[in-house]
Design an enzyme around this catalytic site. Structure first.
Site, mmCIF file in Angstrom:
data_model
loop_
_atom_site.group_PDB
_atom_site.id
_atom_site.type_symbol
_atom_site.label_atom_id
_atom_site.label_comp_id
_atom_site.label_asym_id
_atom_site.label_seq_id
_atom_site.Cartn_x
_atom_site.Cartn_y
_atom_site.Cartn_z
ATOM 1 N N ASP A 67 60.758 15.431 16.352
ATOM 2 C CA ASP A 67 62.012 15.043 17.001
ATOM 3 C C ASP A 67 63.091 16.116 16.869
ATOM 4 O O ASP A 67 62.939 17.081 16.102
ATOM 5 C CB ASP A 67 62.517 13.703 16.431
ATOM 6 C CG ASP A 67 62.458 13.626 14.901
ATOM 7 O OD1 ASP A 67 62.309 14.678 14.261
ATOM 8 O OD2 ASP A 67 62.562 12.523 14.357
ATOM 9 N N ASP A 136 64.719 1.500 8.028
ATOM 10 C CA ASP A 136 64.458 0.376 8.935
ATOM 11 C C ASP A 136 63.037 0.426 9.504
ATOM 12 O O ASP A 136 62.710 -0.294 10.437
ATOM 13 C CB ASP A 136 65.498 0.353 10.069
ATOM 14 C CG ASP A 136 65.477 1.632 10.915
ATOM 15 O OD1 ASP A 136 64.646 2.534 10.643
ATOM 16 O OD2 ASP A 136 66.292 1.723 11.853
ATOM 17 N N HIS A 138 61.634 3.172 10.899
ATOM 18 C CA HIS A 138 61.406 4.100 12.021
ATOM 19 C C HIS A 138 60.540 5.272 11.593
ATOM 20 O O HIS A 138 60.544 5.686 10.435
ATOM 21 C CB HIS A 138 62.729 4.562 12.655
ATOM 22 C CG HIS A 138 63.556 5.518 11.862
ATOM 23 N ND1 HIS A 138 64.759 5.186 11.282
ATOM 24 C CD2 HIS A 138 63.377 6.833 11.578
ATOM 25 C CE1 HIS A 138 65.261 6.239 10.678
ATOM 26 N NE2 HIS A 138 64.447 7.261 10.835
ATOM 27 N N GLU A 143 62.977 3.675 16.726
ATOM 28 C CA GLU A 143 63.715 2.635 16.012
ATOM 29 C C GLU A 143 63.128 1.246 16.316
ATOM 30 O O GLU A 143 62.414 1.079 17.316
ATOM 31 C CB GLU A 143 65.184 2.669 16.463
ATOM 32 C CG GLU A 143 65.916 3.966 16.118
ATOM 33 C CD GLU A 143 66.436 3.988 14.673
ATOM 34 O OE1 GLU A 143 65.832 3.344 13.795
ATOM 35 O OE2 GLU A 143 67.452 4.663 14.439
HETATM 36 C C1 GLP Z 1 65.115 10.934 10.004
HETATM 37 C C2 GLP Z 1 63.917 11.549 10.720
HETATM 38 C C3 GLP Z 1 62.636 10.852 10.344
HETATM 39 C C4 GLP Z 1 62.536 10.718 8.835
HETATM 40 C C5 GLP Z 1 63.676 9.867 8.341
HETATM 41 C C6 GLP Z 1 63.634 9.585 6.839
HETATM 42 O O1 GLP Z 1 65.651 9.843 10.649
HETATM 43 N N1 GLP Z 1 64.065 11.509 12.143
HETATM 44 O O2 GLP Z 1 61.540 11.591 10.866
HETATM 45 O O3 GLP Z 1 61.313 10.137 8.483
HETATM 46 O O4 GLP Z 1 64.873 10.583 8.655
HETATM 47 O O5 GLP Z 1 64.164 10.648 6.149
HETATM 48 P P1 GLP Z 1 64.157 10.803 4.575
HETATM 49 O O6 GLP Z 1 62.824 11.323 4.225
HETATM 50 O O7 GLP Z 1 65.252 11.800 4.309
HETATM 51 O O8 GLP Z 1 64.445 9.462 4.000
#
Ligand code: GLP
Length: 236
Positions: A67, A136, A138, A143
């Site tokens: 992304d 959440d 995702h 989402e």
């Molecule tokens: C962002 C990214 C996700 C990632 C998520 C969790 O929203 N788009 O790909 O998995 O963060 O991040 P973290 O590992 O910092 O909790």
């Protein structure tokens, strides 16, 4: 699905790096699907260390990222392109022309999404997709919703995701509200999936996603239907 609880972030990172290491060793021309967020940072650190030790060669590898925020230039400090450069690409012998991140500045976002999925197809699909998980549920920026969104698409970030990601920006207002995200269909087509989740805050969502019902309200739950998923979870 294999769920591997480990006692520390260090172990999570080492084990995660081992899986990517094996993939690239067995198939040097692997297509790796990569993720951002704080959880995979230790894996990238390990991979760089193994490259520096002469154990790992990225010259044949192609990467496609999950992304990118819409509206952030590639060199913006919080863009996912910059994250990948700083955490991995700038430190290993990967060919820059073989690293793909969606273009968040594309003038035609819909066309960018279609082209991104076509590129993945042209590459022969993803061999190993690395994922984190949001609070959440995702994955990428898929989402919670009423249905599973399959192709790469323009995604609106939910309030809780904006709040969670605000820690990387000067203020919550600066967090982009939209992103281009690989869809769940694109992710599910990867031949292998490795999801890493770190910290006590993720415990509940990991449980819901991987032992609860498969539902678009918890997007990561779709991974229960994939034949080759490894989840590494550290409560540290
Ligand atoms: C962002 C990214 C996700 C990632 C998520 C969790 O929203 N788009 O790909 O998995 O963060 O991040 P973290 O590992 O910092 O909790």
């Amino acid at each position: 699905m294999k769920i591997i609880p480990v006692e520390s972030y260090e172990k999570l990172s080492r084990l995660g790096a081992n899986i990517i290491f094996s993939q690239v060793t067995v198939k040097p021309r692997s297509v790796l699907g990569l993720a951002t967020g704080s959880s995979p940072v230790g894996i990238y650190r390990e991979l760089v260390a193994r490259y520096n030790a002469g154990e790992l060669d990225f010259s044949g590898v192609t990467t496609v990222n999950l992304d990118e925020y819409i509206g952030l230039a590639p060199d913006h400090p919080q863009s996912y392109r910059r994250f990948m450069q700083e955490n991995l690409f700038d430190h290993v012998n990967i060919d820059p022309a073989k690293t793909f991140v969606p273009n968040g500045l594309a003038p035609d976002l819909e066309a960018e999404c279609v082209a991104y999925d076509r590129r993945i197809d042209d590459l022969g699909g993803i061999d190993l997709q690395l994922l984190g998980i949001g609070l959440d549920g995702h994955i990428g920026f898929n989402e919670p919703d009423d249905s599973f969104c399959k192709p790469t698409h323009v995604a609106g970030l939910h309030e809780s995701t904006i709040a969670a990601n605000a820690r990387f920006f000067a203020s919550k207002n600066e967090v982009p509200r939209r992103a281009i995200s690989m869809g769940l269909g694109s992710i599910m087509q990867a031949r292998k999936i490795l999801l890493v989740a770190n910290g006590p805050a993720k415990k509940e969502i990991v449980k819901q996603a991987f032992t609860g019902p498969v539902t678009p309200r918890v997007p990561a739950s779709i991974l229960q239907l994939h034949p080759d998923v490894t989840v590494i979870f550290s409560e540290e």
